[in-house]
Scaffold this active site. Structure first.
Site, short mmCIF file in Angstrom:
data_model
loop_
_atom_site.label_atom_id
_atom_site.label_comp_id
_atom_site.label_asym_id
_atom_site.label_seq_id
_atom_site.Cartn_x
_atom_site.Cartn_y
_atom_site.Cartn_z
N VAL A 153 -2.41 9.82 -3.84
CA VAL A 153 -1.57 9.41 -4.97
C VAL A 153 -2.29 9.62 -6.30
O VAL A 153 -1.69 10.09 -7.27
CB VAL A 153 -1.16 7.92 -4.82
CG1 VAL A 153 -0.51 7.40 -6.10
CG2 VAL A 153 -0.19 7.76 -3.65
N LEU A 167 -6.13 7.02 3.22
CA LEU A 167 -6.28 8.07 2.22
C LEU A 167 -5.12 8.12 1.21
O LEU A 167 -5.07 9.02 0.38
CB LEU A 167 -6.40 9.43 2.91
CG LEU A 167 -7.67 9.62 3.76
CD1 LEU A 167 -7.59 10.93 4.52
CD2 LEU A 167 -8.92 9.59 2.89
N ARG A 168 -4.22 7.15 1.30
CA ARG A 168 -3.08 7.16 0.36
C ARG A 168 -3.56 7.07 -1.09
O ARG A 168 -3.02 7.73 -1.97
CB ARG A 168 -2.12 6.01 0.65
CG ARG A 168 -1.20 6.25 1.82
CD ARG A 168 0.02 5.34 1.77
NE ARG A 168 0.80 5.49 2.99
CZ ARG A 168 0.79 4.63 4.00
NH1 ARG A 168 0.03 3.57 3.94
NH2 ARG A 168 1.52 4.84 5.06
N GLY A 169 -4.59 6.25 -1.32
CA GLY A 169 -5.11 6.09 -2.68
C GLY A 169 -5.60 7.40 -3.25
O GLY A 169 -5.31 7.74 -4.41
N ASP A 194 0.81 -1.21 0.00
CA ASP A 194 0.00 0.00 0.00
C ASP A 194 0.85 1.26 0.00
O ASP A 194 0.42 2.32 -0.45
CB ASP A 194 -0.93 -0.01 1.23
CG ASP A 194 -1.69 1.29 1.40
OD1 ASP A 194 -2.52 1.59 0.53
OD2 ASP A 194 -1.46 2.00 2.38
#
Length: 348
Positions: free
Chosen positions: A289, A284-286, A203
């Site tokens: 990015v 919230l990385r998705g 992830d």
């Protein structure tokens, strides 16, 4: 005073030109976007053996413009960073231009080899912080490549990801601590047949490219011919691509300069977050990015306003590795991302 033990430089060898690489568009796009905006967070490339992963990664590093560094500095720092090492503003700093560092991390590397080591004996007897820089120091402002990253010890993967995210590496031993910049694009590659990375680590890679062996016989013949000609006379053959290489290099530089002016509308940002929510992506990385990659893609094409089509080109790369795995489900994760994207963005 802090002393560094430097290592001898390796002899340069010809690099296969990036613009000469046939196929594998997904991998090439992910690498280009990460060098435009390193904050995307690196690339994980999973695919069959012998599909040109290492060749492509070395080629993108060779393509990039030279960077200005403090001469003989083990961390490739820019002259403006000299103040971080308590150098006086009146000191004259000698600088030079070098190629973007491209560092290979061997599979059997130890933590000391990766992070660097402190000479405790010299510190205690002479009062000198003698530091031997590791691979993270060498990779600063460049690219750090880990082949077979899925076989690397999880502890080392954690260290790499932490440094890539924070931009710093800290080495502590016997009460002595040394901190140095370690900003790099982390690129990992591997063969899924040999095992996957843990989801928590996967992830943290910004993008995930999947590559497969080319099936088209004509394309396979072309790839073999290109490689054969390069091996016969690398310098003469590579000169054919000099103009294309220069064009792509300039395009990347222009995109880097344009990045701050790119606009991603509120409506599109909400839709990106809806896709992530619908896919049940943790954290919230998705979202972050995908926003960054969409802007980098738009800049790469010389525009200032992100469109739905721009997001469509990059969203699978940004989200496919963040979906929860169901061992009983046979649907490809990239297909699931694309399907949800089309529904939310009304692009069916």
């Amino acid at each position: 005073m802090l002393y560094y033990m430097t290592q001898s430089k390796s002899i340069e060898t010809p690099i296969f030109p990036f613009t000469a690489i046939v196929g594998q568009e997904e991998m090439k796009l992910a690498l280009q976007l990460n060098v435009i905006d390193p904050k995307i967070g690196g690339v994980m490339i999973m695919g069959d053996r012998g599909t040109g992963k290492s060749t492509t990664i070395r080629a993108i590093a060779d393509l990039l413009p030279e960077i200005e560094v403090i001469k003989d500095d083990p961390f490739n720092r820019h002259p403006d960073e000299a103040k971080l090492d308590n150098l006086s503003s009146t000191d004259e700093i000698e600088t030079t231009f070098v190629k973007i560092p491209m560092v290979d991390l061997p599979l059997g590397a130890t933590e000391d080899r990766v992070c660097g080591t402190i000479d405790i004996e010299k510190a205690l007897t002479e009062g000198i912080k003698a530091f031997e820089p590791g691979l993270l120091a060498k990779a600063n402002r460049g690219i750090l490549y880990v082949d077979e990253v899925n076989l690397l010890d999880d502890h080392l993967v954690d260290i790499l990801l932490d440094s890539a995210a924070s931009g710093w590496n800290t080495v502590e031993r016997e009460g002595i601590s040394i901190r140095h910049p370690a900003r790099f694009v982390l690129v990992g590659s591997g063969n899924p047949e040999e095992g996957e990375l843990r989801p928590q680590l996967l992830d943290r890679f910004g993008m995930h490219a999947e590559i497969r062996t080319v099936k088209d016989p004509d394309l396979r013949v072309k790839i073999v011919e290109e490689r054969t000609l390069f091996d016969q006379d690398p310098y003469a053959w590579a000169s054919k691509y000099k103009e294309k290489q220069q064009e792509l290099k300039q395009r990347i530089i222009t995109a880097q300069n344009l990045l701050g002016e790119i606009n991603l509308s509120y409506d599109l940002r909400v839709k990106i977050s809806k896709v992530c929510s619908e896919l049940d992506v943790d954290g919230l990385r998705g979202d972050i990015v995908t926003n960054r990659a969409a802007k980098a893609y738009t800049a790469f094409y010389g525009r200032k306003e992100v469109t739905s089509n721009d997001i469509e080109k990059i969203i699978v790369l940004c989200l496919r590795h963040r979906l929860r795995k169901d061992p009983l489900e046979s649907i490809d994760s990239g297909y699931k991302v694309k399907k949800v994207f089309e529904e939310i963005f009304d692009m069916v």
